[in-house]
Design an enzyme around this catalytic site. Structure first.
Site, PDB file in Angstrom:
ATOM      1  N   TYR A  32       0.835  -1.200   0.000  1.00  0.00           N
ATOM      2  CA  TYR A  32       0.000   0.000   0.000  1.00  0.00           C
ATOM      3  C   TYR A  32       0.869   1.249   0.000  1.00  0.00           C
ATOM      4  CZ  TYR A  32       0.842   0.820   5.024  1.00  0.00           C
ATOM      5  OH  TYR A  32       1.417   1.084   6.237  1.00  0.00           O
ATOM      6  N   ARG A  51       8.540   4.522  -4.437  1.00  0.00           N
ATOM      7  CA  ARG A  51       8.487   3.538  -3.339  1.00  0.00           C
ATOM      8  C   ARG A  51       7.476   2.437  -3.658  1.00  0.00           C
ATOM      9  NH1 ARG A  51       7.269   5.520   2.653  1.00  0.00           N
ATOM     10  NH2 ARG A  51       5.188   5.823   1.767  1.00  0.00           N
ATOM     11  N   ARG A  99      -7.017 -20.700  -2.362  1.00  0.00           N
ATOM     12  CA  ARG A  99      -6.210 -20.434  -1.165  1.00  0.00           C
ATOM     13  C   ARG A  99      -4.997 -21.348  -1.142  1.00  0.00           C
ATOM     14  NH1 ARG A  99      -4.190 -21.695   3.229  1.00  0.00           N
ATOM     15  NH2 ARG A  99      -3.733 -20.125   4.811  1.00  0.00           N
ATOM     16  N   HIS A 101      -0.515 -20.841  -1.113  1.00  0.00           N
ATOM     17  CA  HIS A 101       0.554 -19.849  -0.968  1.00  0.00           C
ATOM     18  C   HIS A 101       1.218 -19.506  -2.306  1.00  0.00           C
ATOM     19  CE1 HIS A 101      -0.088 -21.064   3.131  1.00  0.00           C
ATOM     20  NE2 HIS A 101       0.788 -20.179   3.584  1.00  0.00           N
ATOM     21  N   LYS A 143       6.390  -1.693   2.000  1.00  0.00           N
ATOM     22  CA  LYS A 143       5.182  -1.135   2.621  1.00  0.00           C
ATOM     23  C   LYS A 143       4.051  -2.160   2.445  1.00  0.00           C
ATOM     24  CE  LYS A 143       3.056   3.396   3.349  1.00  0.00           C
ATOM     25  NZ  LYS A 143       3.160   3.434   4.798  1.00  0.00           N
ATOM     26  N   GLU A 175      12.485   2.483  14.185  1.00  0.00           N
ATOM     27  CA  GLU A 175      11.518   3.524  13.807  1.00  0.00           C
ATOM     28  C   GLU A 175      10.320   3.416  14.725  1.00  0.00           C
ATOM     29  OE1 GLU A 175       9.931   2.801   9.840  1.00  0.00           O
ATOM     30  OE2 GLU A 175      10.011   0.652  10.123  1.00  0.00           O
ATOM     31  N   LEU A 199      11.191   1.420   7.231  1.00  0.00           N
ATOM     32  CA  LEU A 199      10.485   1.829   6.019  1.00  0.00           C
ATOM     33  C   LEU A 199      11.133   3.121   5.496  1.00  0.00           C
ATOM     34  CD1 LEU A 199       7.852   1.186   4.264  1.00  0.00           C
ATOM     35  CD2 LEU A 199       7.003   3.280   5.317  1.00  0.00           C
TER      36      LEU A 199
HETATM   37  C1  LIG Z   1       6.539   1.705   9.750  1.00  0.00           C
HETATM   38  C2  LIG Z   1       6.480   3.067   9.152  1.00  0.00           C
HETATM   39  N1  LIG Z   1       7.600   3.808   9.134  1.00  0.00           N
HETATM   40  C3  LIG Z   1       7.601   5.061   8.619  1.00  0.00           C
HETATM   41  C4  LIG Z   1       6.449   5.631   8.112  1.00  0.00           C
HETATM   42  C5  LIG Z   1       6.502   7.027   7.536  1.00  0.00           C
HETATM   43  O1  LIG Z   1       6.501   6.986   6.125  1.00  0.00           O
HETATM   44  P1  LIG Z   1       5.988   8.205   5.243  1.00  0.00           P
HETATM   45  O2  LIG Z   1       6.770   9.388   5.666  1.00  0.00           O
HETATM   46  O3  LIG Z   1       6.275   7.801   3.849  1.00  0.00           O
HETATM   47  O4  LIG Z   1       4.539   8.357   5.528  1.00  0.00           O
HETATM   48  C6  LIG Z   1       5.260   4.902   8.107  1.00  0.00           C
HETATM   49  C7  LIG Z   1       4.056   5.481   7.567  1.00  0.00           C
HETATM   50  O5  LIG Z   1       2.974   4.964   7.670  1.00  0.00           O
HETATM   51  C8  LIG Z   1       5.284   3.576   8.629  1.00  0.00           C
HETATM   52  O6  LIG Z   1       4.158   2.834   8.645  1.00  0.00           O
END
Ligand SMILES: Cc1ncc(COP(=O)(O)O)c(C=O)c1O
Length: 279
Positions: A32, A51, A99, A101, A143, A175, A199
């Site tokens: 997403y 991304r 269903r 994998h 993501k 993070e 991320l």
């Molecule tokens: C795990 C994680 N890290 C960092 C971020 C921040 O990313 P962005 O600045 O692209 O929204 C998000 C955003 O949802 C996230 O889910």
């Protein structure tokens, strides 16, 4: 009337539904994006598209829609809403299959997008956070829609009266559960480098660009738990939160327990950038 997009059609959300055998529903087999819209303009579209492409590649998918098509879909969603500041949610799954994998049996991805108003909820006054073991998997740079661990982490934070969980792996900060992290310590700003445990946040990258432009000393360096607890300022970044100061960590005040002076300075620069971009 506000509309959502699903597999080529715009419709009211009540009329949008997916097959129960969609692999997004069964396996969380999808990725997403969340893309902010300020003053009805899409913010950092190209960066989000890059991304998206990377996330898709990493799960062995090709984009079922071009960036150009997505831009036009997003514009229509934005125009179906009254609000000036919105957040677009784009969700692409591997689609419907038996269903099993095995990914080779799915060949028609599901594409869903909606836009919602951004509500700020006084985040600029600062939030409380806790630290927690980073219980997520090894592919945090994707993501992925598979977000159960992040949901549980946010719940644990909430149980302790906090908004965010700051995650720690092997003694180092990665993070937040849904945000990237920056700290101010000894006249420098630190943020963890991009690894498979982080991320690559679009807001993180923009903030780094701004700090470098204004010659504010920055180190992309691992942050130990000790550094985190000695920090005079802690900031969390995300597309919808922007830059949010943490004023309390595990029940202890961060700095004076208010948004710090450097956050104020940097937030002004960020807001200025945004205003110019979205004019
Ligand atoms: C795990 C994680 N890290 C960092 C971020 C921040 O990313 P962005 O600045 O692209 O929204 C998000 C955003 O949802 C996230 O889910």
């Amino acid at each position: 009337m506000s509309l959502v997009y699903l597999n080529g059609e715009f419709k009211p959300i009540e009329e949008a539904s997916v097959n129960v055998l969609d692999r997004g529903f069964i396996f969380g087999d999808g990725i997403y994006e969340v893309i902010p819209v300020f003053n009805r303009k899409i913010f950092r579209f190209d960066e989000h598209m890059r991304r998206l492409e990377t996330s898709l590649n990493k799960i062995y998918m090709k984009s079922p829609v071009s960036s150009k098509e997505l831009f036009s879909i997003f514009e229509q969603l934005i125009n179906s809403m009254e609000e000036y500041d919105q957040s677009i949610y784009l969700h692409i799954t591997r689609g419907v299959s038996d269903r099993d994998h095995d990914i080779s049996i799915a060949n028609e991805p599901t594409v869903f997008a909606m836009s919602r108003p951004i509500r700020k909820n006084n985040l600029y006054l600062g939030v409380k956070a806790i630290t927690h073991d980073d219980i997520r998997w090894q592919y945090c740079d994707i993501k992925a829609t598979t977000l159960l661990s992040s949901v549980l982490l946010r719940h644990k934070a909430k149980e302790e009266g906090s908004r965010e969980a700051i995650l720690v792996r092997d003694g180092f900060v990665t993070e937040g559960a849904a945000s990237n992290i920056f700290i101010h310590l000894d006249d420098k700003i630190y943020t963890p480098p991009k690894t498979n445990h982080v991320l690559p946040g679009i807001t993180r990258d923009l903030l780094i660009e701004i700090l470098l432009d204004y010659k504010i000393p920055l180190k992309e360096e691992a942050i130990s738990v000790d550094m985190l607890s000695s920090a005079s300022e802690i900031w969390l970044t995300s597309s919808t939160w922007e830059i949010v100061p943490v004023v309390e960590l595990n029940g202890n005040l961060v700095g004076e327990g208010n948004p710090g002076p450097l956050w104020k300075e940097v937030n002004i620069l960020y807001q200025e950038f945004k205003r110019n971009y979205c004019n």
